[in-house]
Each structure stands twice: as structure tokens, then as C-alpha cells.
Design a protein around this motif. Structure first.
Motif, PDB file in Angstrom:
ATOM      1  N   PRO A  62      -7.414  16.382 -21.097  1.00  0.00           N
ATOM      2  CA  PRO A  62      -6.050  15.986 -21.442  1.00  0.00           C
ATOM      3  C   PRO A  62      -5.118  16.289 -20.274  1.00  0.00           C
ATOM      4  O   PRO A  62      -5.295  17.278 -19.555  1.00  0.00           O
ATOM      5  N   HIS A  63      -4.179  15.398 -20.068  1.00  0.00           N
ATOM      6  CA  HIS A  63      -3.162  15.626 -19.050  1.00  0.00           C
ATOM      7  C   HIS A  63      -1.911  14.863 -19.444  1.00  0.00           C
ATOM      8  O   HIS A  63      -1.974  13.831 -20.089  1.00  0.00           O
ATOM      9  N   ALA A  64      -0.794  15.429 -19.074  1.00  0.00           N
ATOM     10  CA  ALA A  64       0.478  14.795 -19.406  1.00  0.00           C
ATOM     11  C   ALA A  64       1.549  15.334 -18.487  1.00  0.00           C
ATOM     12  O   ALA A  64       1.428  16.402 -17.912  1.00  0.00           O
ATOM     13  N   GLY A  65       2.559  14.569 -18.365  1.00  0.00           N
ATOM     14  CA  GLY A  65       3.736  14.949 -17.611  1.00  0.00           C
ATOM     15  C   GLY A  65       4.930  14.424 -18.366  1.00  0.00           C
ATOM     16  O   GLY A  65       4.807  13.975 -19.508  1.00  0.00           O
ATOM     17  N   THR A  66       6.051  14.463 -17.726  1.00  0.00           N
ATOM     18  CA  THR A  66       7.253  13.924 -18.356  1.00  0.00           C
ATOM     19  C   THR A  66       7.788  12.790 -17.506  1.00  0.00           C
ATOM     20  O   THR A  66       7.596  12.775 -16.280  1.00  0.00           O
ATOM     21  N   PRO A  67       8.438  11.826 -18.136  1.00  0.00           N
ATOM     22  CA  PRO A  67       9.105  10.801 -17.339  1.00  0.00           C
ATOM     23  C   PRO A  67      10.069  11.481 -16.364  1.00  0.00           C
ATOM     24  O   PRO A  67      10.662  12.513 -16.673  1.00  0.00           O
ATOM     25  N   GLY A  68      10.201  10.924 -15.201  1.00  0.00           N
ATOM     26  CA  GLY A  68      11.059  11.495 -14.176  1.00  0.00           C
ATOM     27  C   GLY A  68      10.297  11.817 -12.911  1.00  0.00           C
ATOM     28  O   GLY A  68      10.811  12.484 -12.024  1.00  0.00           O
ATOM     29  N   GLY A  69       9.062  11.323 -12.823  1.00  0.00           N
ATOM     30  CA  GLY A  69       8.254  11.532 -11.625  1.00  0.00           C
ATOM     31  C   GLY A  69       8.695  10.606 -10.497  1.00  0.00           C
ATOM     32  O   GLY A  69       9.720   9.926 -10.579  1.00  0.00           O
ATOM     33  N   HIS A  70       7.901  10.578  -9.444  1.00  0.00           N
ATOM     34  CA  HIS A  70       8.212   9.753  -8.270  1.00  0.00           C
ATOM     35  C   HIS A  70       6.943   9.119  -7.741  1.00  0.00           C
ATOM     36  O   HIS A  70       5.886   9.756  -7.702  1.00  0.00           O
ATOM     37  N   ALA A  71       7.064   7.854  -7.335  1.00  0.00           N
ATOM     38  CA  ALA A  71       5.978   7.167  -6.645  1.00  0.00           C
ATOM     39  C   ALA A  71       6.602   6.257  -5.599  1.00  0.00           C
ATOM     40  O   ALA A  71       7.668   5.677  -5.824  1.00  0.00           O
ATOM     41  N   CYS A  72       5.946   6.155  -4.470  1.00  0.00           N
ATOM     42  CA  CYS A  72       6.398   5.270  -3.396  1.00  0.00           C
ATOM     43  C   CYS A  72       5.321   4.229  -3.155  1.00  0.00           C
ATOM     44  O   CYS A  72       4.158   4.576  -2.941  1.00  0.00           O
ATOM     45  N   LEU A  73       5.711   2.966  -3.202  1.00  0.00           N
ATOM     46  CA  LEU A  73       4.799   1.857  -2.950  1.00  0.00           C
ATOM     47  C   LEU A  73       5.126   1.258  -1.585  1.00  0.00           C
ATOM     48  O   LEU A  73       6.287   1.269  -1.161  1.00  0.00           O
ATOM     49  N   THR A  74       4.115   0.744  -0.904  1.00  0.00           N
ATOM     50  CA  THR A  74       4.336   0.206   0.435  1.00  0.00           C
ATOM     51  C   THR A  74       5.146  -1.083   0.396  1.00  0.00           C
ATOM     52  O   THR A  74       5.078  -1.867  -0.551  1.00  0.00           O
ATOM     53  N   LEU A  75       5.892  -1.264   1.453  1.00  0.00           N
ATOM     54  CA  LEU A  75       6.783  -2.405   1.601  1.00  0.00           C
ATOM     55  C   LEU A  75       6.653  -2.945   3.014  1.00  0.00           C
ATOM     56  O   LEU A  75       6.694  -2.166   3.980  1.00  0.00           O
ATOM     57  N   ASP A  76       6.504  -4.253   3.142  1.00  0.00           N
ATOM     58  CA  ASP A  76       6.551  -4.899   4.450  1.00  0.00           C
ATOM     59  C   ASP A  76       8.011  -4.868   4.894  1.00  0.00           C
ATOM     60  O   ASP A  76       8.878  -5.374   4.186  1.00  0.00           O
ATOM     61  N   PRO A  77       8.319  -4.263   6.041  1.00  0.00           N
ATOM     62  CA  PRO A  77       9.712  -4.136   6.453  1.00  0.00           C
ATOM     63  C   PRO A  77      10.464  -5.467   6.490  1.00  0.00           C
ATOM     64  O   PRO A  77      11.666  -5.508   6.230  1.00  0.00           O
ATOM     65  N   ALA A  78       9.763  -6.553   6.759  1.00  0.00           N
ATOM     66  CA  ALA A  78      10.412  -7.865   6.792  1.00  0.00           C
ATOM     67  C   ALA A  78      10.861  -8.312   5.407  1.00  0.00           C
ATOM     68  O   ALA A  78      11.672  -9.232   5.282  1.00  0.00           O
ATOM     69  N   GLN A  79      10.355  -7.660   4.362  1.00  0.00           N
ATOM     70  CA  GLN A  79      10.680  -8.033   2.986  1.00  0.00           C
ATOM     71  C   GLN A  79      11.711  -7.111   2.327  1.00  0.00           C
ATOM     72  O   GLN A  79      12.009  -7.254   1.146  1.00  0.00           O
ATOM     73  N   THR A  80      12.269  -6.164   3.076  1.00  0.00           N
ATOM     74  CA  THR A  80      13.199  -5.193   2.498  1.00  0.00           C
ATOM     75  C   THR A  80      14.386  -5.887   1.829  1.00  0.00           C
ATOM     76  O   THR A  80      14.731  -5.589   0.688  1.00  0.00           O
ATOM     77  N   GLY A  81      15.021  -6.814   2.529  1.00  0.00           N
ATOM     78  CA  GLY A  81      16.173  -7.522   1.969  1.00  0.00           C
ATOM     79  C   GLY A  81      15.815  -8.335   0.740  1.00  0.00           C
ATOM     80  O   GLY A  81      16.563  -8.342  -0.250  1.00  0.00           O
ATOM     81  N   ALA A  82      14.676  -9.014   0.775  1.00  0.00           N
ATOM     82  CA  ALA A  82      14.251  -9.830  -0.371  1.00  0.00           C
ATOM     83  C   ALA A  82      13.966  -8.943  -1.580  1.00  0.00           C
ATOM     84  O   ALA A  82      14.318  -9.284  -2.712  1.00  0.00           O
ATOM     85  N   TRP A  83      13.318  -7.792  -1.348  1.00  0.00           N
ATOM     86  CA  TRP A  83      13.042  -6.880  -2.462  1.00  0.00           C
ATOM     87  C   TRP A  83      14.324  -6.280  -3.014  1.00  0.00           C
ATOM     88  O   TRP A  83      14.480  -6.135  -4.218  1.00  0.00           O
ATOM     89  N   GLU A  84      15.244  -5.942  -2.149  1.00  0.00           N
ATOM     90  CA  GLU A  84      16.518  -5.402  -2.625  1.00  0.00           C
ATOM     91  C   GLU A  84      17.220  -6.428  -3.508  1.00  0.00           C
ATOM     92  O   GLU A  84      17.705  -6.095  -4.591  1.00  0.00           O
ATOM     93  N   ALA A  85      17.245  -7.685  -3.087  1.00  0.00           N
ATOM     94  CA  ALA A  85      17.871  -8.744  -3.887  1.00  0.00           C
ATOM     95  C   ALA A  85      17.140  -8.925  -5.214  1.00  0.00           C
ATOM     96  O   ALA A  85      17.779  -9.087  -6.262  1.00  0.00           O
ATOM     97  N   ARG A  86      15.827  -8.906  -5.188  1.00  0.00           N
ATOM     98  CA  ARG A  86      15.033  -9.065  -6.419  1.00  0.00           C
ATOM     99  C   ARG A  86      15.323  -7.939  -7.414  1.00  0.00           C
ATOM    100  O   ARG A  86      15.503  -8.176  -8.607  1.00  0.00           O
ATOM    101  N   LEU A  87      15.362  -6.709  -6.920  1.00  0.00           N
ATOM    102  CA  LEU A  87      15.613  -5.564  -7.792  1.00  0.00           C
ATOM    103  C   LEU A  87      17.033  -5.605  -8.363  1.00  0.00           C
ATOM    104  O   LEU A  87      17.243  -5.347  -9.550  1.00  0.00           O
ATOM    105  N   ARG A  88      17.998  -5.941  -7.529  1.00  0.00           N
ATOM    106  CA  ARG A  88      19.388  -6.040  -8.002  1.00  0.00           C
ATOM    107  C   ARG A  88      19.537  -7.171  -9.022  1.00  0.00           C
ATOM    108  O   ARG A  88      20.244  -7.028 -10.019  1.00  0.00           O
ATOM    109  N   ALA A  89      18.831  -8.285  -8.796  1.00  0.00           N
ATOM    110  CA  ALA A  89      18.873  -9.404  -9.739  1.00  0.00           C
ATOM    111  C   ALA A  89      18.297  -9.018 -11.097  1.00  0.00           C
ATOM    112  O   ALA A  89      18.671  -9.581 -12.119  1.00  0.00           O
TER     113      ALA A  89
END
Length: 127
Positions: A62-89
């Protein structure tokens, strides 16, 4: 060694599945209703558990945690602006953070309050 899997926790797997599948566009590998969602990433897995179920004894420890953790996913630097727009949308508050010449991260929260980050590997000197 490398990280094979990362775990996050939520009390609402339906909202999590919509967010990770539709907003982020990740590929769902498997699900057990009321217990978990597993997403296949490039060379690793993202596991999202409902801690009320994953803390129960079973085939794996058994294992459990609480919501509020952190994860970082890789991003192609050329896509930073497109991802920012997608997330804001999608209605998300996005914080853009510059790491000097190593690139920029986008920080935002999933529906459970986990802090997610999209960043190029070079922020850690990785390729």
C-alpha cells in the motif's frame, strides 16, 4: 538509473482523466475505476492514484500521498509559447519562469492541486 514512474494523487479520477488526456494530451495506458490512471510517457510512466484506494492492502505494498505533489514533464523549447497558449485556453493560471540561458518552465496546477511543470531537459543540464 533514471526515474521509471512518477506518482501523483487525486480524489477525483474523472477530473484527472479529463485533464491529463484532453488538456495535456497524454496517452492513457490503463485505468482501474476508483483506484488509478496510468499514463505512458516517453520512457517512463505517470501514475495517478486515488489515495483512499491505493493505501489499502493488495498485491503491491500500500502507498498513498496527498494531492499537492509536483511533476515536471519535458517540453520542446520551441513549443513553450504554444503550450502556454493551450494551457491558458483551458482556463489555467500559468507561471512562466526563466532559468537564464537554460530555458523556461511553465508551472500550473492540475484539478487536484498538484503542481505541474513543463520544461526543457536542459534546465538540469540534460539533453
Amino acid at each position: 538509473m533514471r526515474v521509471l514512474e512518477t506518482c501523483l494523487y487525486t480524489h477525483d479520477l474523472t477530473a484527472a482523466e479529463h485533464f491529463y488526456s484532453e488538456v495535456l494530451g497524454l496517452t492513457l495506458h490503463s485505468r482501474v475505476p476508483g483506484r488509478h490512471l496510468f499514463y505512458r510517457l516517453d520512457g517512463s510512466m505517470l501514475l495517478i492514484f486515488d489515495p483512499r484506494a491505493s493505501a489499502q492492502p493488495g498485491d503491491v505494498p500500500p502507498h498513498a500521498g496527498t494531492p499537492g505533489g509536483h511533476a515536471c514533464l519535458t517540453l520542446d523549447p520551441a513549443q513553450t509559447g504554444a503550450w502556454e497558449a493551450r494551457l491558458r485556453a483551458a482556463g489555467l493560471h500559468v507561471t512562466r519562469y526563466a532559468w537564464g540561458d537554460r530555458g523556461e518552465s511553465l508551472y500550473f496546477h492540475d484539478p487536484a492541486g498538484n503542481v505541474l511543470e513543463l520544461a526543457p531537459p536542459r534546465i538540469w543540464g540534460l539533453t
